[in-house]
Design an enzyme around this catalytic site. Structure first.
Site, PDB file in Angstrom:
ATOM      1  N   HIS A  18       0.873  -1.201  -0.124  1.00  0.00           N
ATOM      2  CA  HIS A  18       0.102  -0.057  -0.025  1.00  0.00           C
ATOM      3  C   HIS A  18       0.759   1.318   0.038  1.00  0.00           C
ATOM      4  O   HIS A  18       0.553   2.506  -0.493  1.00  0.00           O
ATOM      5  CB  HIS A  18      -1.059   0.012   1.033  1.00  0.00           C
ATOM      6  N   HIS A  41      -8.445  -7.498  -8.155  1.00  0.00           N
ATOM      7  CA  HIS A  41      -8.708  -8.353  -6.891  1.00  0.00           C
ATOM      8  C   HIS A  41      -8.977  -7.245  -5.654  1.00  0.00           C
ATOM      9  O   HIS A  41      -7.931  -7.242  -5.004  1.00  0.00           O
ATOM     10  CB  HIS A  41      -7.525  -9.281  -6.549  1.00  0.00           C
ATOM     11  N   SER A  95      -6.877  -1.390  -0.879  1.00  0.00           N
ATOM     12  CA  SER A  95      -6.156  -0.691  -1.875  1.00  0.00           C
ATOM     13  C   SER A  95      -7.378   0.101  -2.622  1.00  0.00           C
ATOM     14  O   SER A  95      -7.213   1.297  -3.153  1.00  0.00           O
ATOM     15  CB  SER A  95      -5.480  -1.814  -3.021  1.00  0.00           C
ATOM     16  N   GLU A 113     -14.277  -7.612  -7.758  1.00  0.00           N
ATOM     17  CA  GLU A 113     -14.242  -8.585  -6.752  1.00  0.00           C
ATOM     18  C   GLU A 113     -15.283 -10.040  -6.951  1.00  0.00           C
ATOM     19  O   GLU A 113     -16.356  -9.634  -7.045  1.00  0.00           O
ATOM     20  CB  GLU A 113     -14.457  -7.938  -5.402  1.00  0.00           C
ATOM     21  N   ASP A 138     -14.674 -11.912 -12.299  1.00  0.00           N
ATOM     22  CA  ASP A 138     -13.317 -12.328 -12.421  1.00  0.00           C
ATOM     23  C   ASP A 138     -12.415 -11.302 -12.835  1.00  0.00           C
ATOM     24  O   ASP A 138     -12.707 -10.631 -13.964  1.00  0.00           O
ATOM     25  CB  ASP A 138     -13.214 -13.639 -13.599  1.00  0.00           C
ATOM     26  N   GLY A 139     -11.303 -11.036 -12.036  1.00  0.00           N
ATOM     27  CA  GLY A 139     -10.527  -9.966 -12.390  1.00  0.00           C
ATOM     28  C   GLY A 139      -9.560 -10.094 -13.473  1.00  0.00           C
ATOM     29  O   GLY A 139      -9.305  -9.349 -14.384  1.00  0.00           O
ATOM     30  N   ASP A 160      -3.802  -7.987  -7.513  1.00  0.00           N
ATOM     31  CA  ASP A 160      -3.331  -8.581  -6.105  1.00  0.00           C
ATOM     32  C   ASP A 160      -4.045  -9.893  -5.858  1.00  0.00           C
ATOM     33  O   ASP A 160      -4.722  -9.631  -4.733  1.00  0.00           O
ATOM     34  CB  ASP A 160      -3.618  -7.460  -5.150  1.00  0.00           C
TER      35      ASP A 160
END
Ligand code: SAM
Length: 273
Positions: A18, A41, A95, A113, A138-139, A160
């Site tokens: 971060h 994500h 994030s 997400e 789905d990312g 991530d």
């Protein structure tokens, strides 16, 4: 889909990721033209450090718990200011919340997400923020659907993943190739765990062999990376790092090493511009 970030929020790996994320985003603020952040994500956006998950692992105590006294001269100060704004010592921003704090009206944050419950919580956080968009999807699949960004020529893709799947590093190599094809000017940041060196080396070599240029890694090791069952450290791979980022990362990781009592850190350009 068993991974819940609430058990790990604010740990050493989050602090590293971060603090570096805030530095990356700061560089976009140098120009007035709009930028887009795609957080593939995203998690739930903000975490309760007094909740049952955080209480159970207490991981935050050896991360953000050691950083509350940092002064304004610290290279970590710009990130810590946002952490305080989110509610430290009770709550810790993930994030999406950090990125949302840094948006100007012309910029956008798009979050993906996959977990329905986490998406619901994240969505609730941003109902009154017009330039933040939350998708339950789905990312990896989102990279094809959402890139290139419609409303900006500049942007950051943050990936991530939870590393629950054994082929996560392989999926990341494919993801980088997709992003470079669809959004060649985009900056890419990928978080990865360091347990043992071998999987990380294989991952980075695959990207070098694929001809990916301008790659930098920033790594923080809490212990030598020799025990494959333990999170000994973590890294952030940055592709097309903004001007001055390497120096900022160096200063931030040096400070994290001192305050968190880490074993080592490094910032390395692993392929040329
Ligand atoms: N980026 C967040 C932060 O820094 O605050 C933490 C993200 S956490 C490490 C990973 C998240 O990805 C979890 O919330 C998990 O539910 C979600 N997830 C897992 N697989 C996914 C996928 N294929 N696409 C999108 N999200 C996924």
């Amino acid at each position: 889909m068993n991974y819940r970030h609430a058990y790990h929020a604010g740990n050493f790996a989050d602090c590293m990721k971060h603090a570096l994320l805030v530095s990356l985003l700061s560089s976009f603020l140098r120009k007035p033209s709009p930028f887009v952040v795609l957080d593939t994500h995203a998690g739930i956006g903000r975490y309760d450090l007094e909740g049952t998950e955080a209480e159970k692992t207490q991981e935050w105590r050896s991360g953000i718990g050691l950083l509350e006294q940092e002064g304004p001269e610290s290279p970590l100060a710009p990130w810590l200011e946002l952490v305080k704004k989110a509610g430290l010592p009770h709550r810790y921003p993930g994030s999406p919340m950090l990125a949302s704090f840094m948006l100007r009206p012309q910029d956008q944050l798009i979050c993906c997400e996959k977990h329905p419950e986490d998406k619901r919580v994240l969505y609730g956080l941003f109902t009154r923020t017009p330039n933040v968009f939350v998708h339950e999807r789905d990312g990896y699949e989102a990279l094809r659907a959402l890139l290139p960004p419609k409303d900006a020529k500049r942007g950051l893709v943050l990936i991530d993943p939870p590393f629950e799947q054994t082929d996560e590093f392989k999926r990341l190599v494919e993801a980088v190739q997709t992003i470079r094809t669809r959004f060649p000017t985009g900056v890419i940041a990928i978080w990865y765990p360091i347990k043992h060196r071998t999987p990380v080396r294989t991952f980075l070599t695959a990207l070098q062999d694929a001809g990916v240029r301008d790659m930098l890694t920033a790594e923080l090791l809490m212990a030598p990376p020799t025990d494959p069952d333990r999170l000994n450290g973590s890294g952030l791979l940055v592709i097309k790092p903004p001007f001055g980022f390497a120096e900022q990362a160096e200063a931030q990781l040096a400070r994290l090493k001192t305050v968190l009592g880490a074993h080592d850190y490094s910032v390395t350009q692993i392929s040329p511009e």
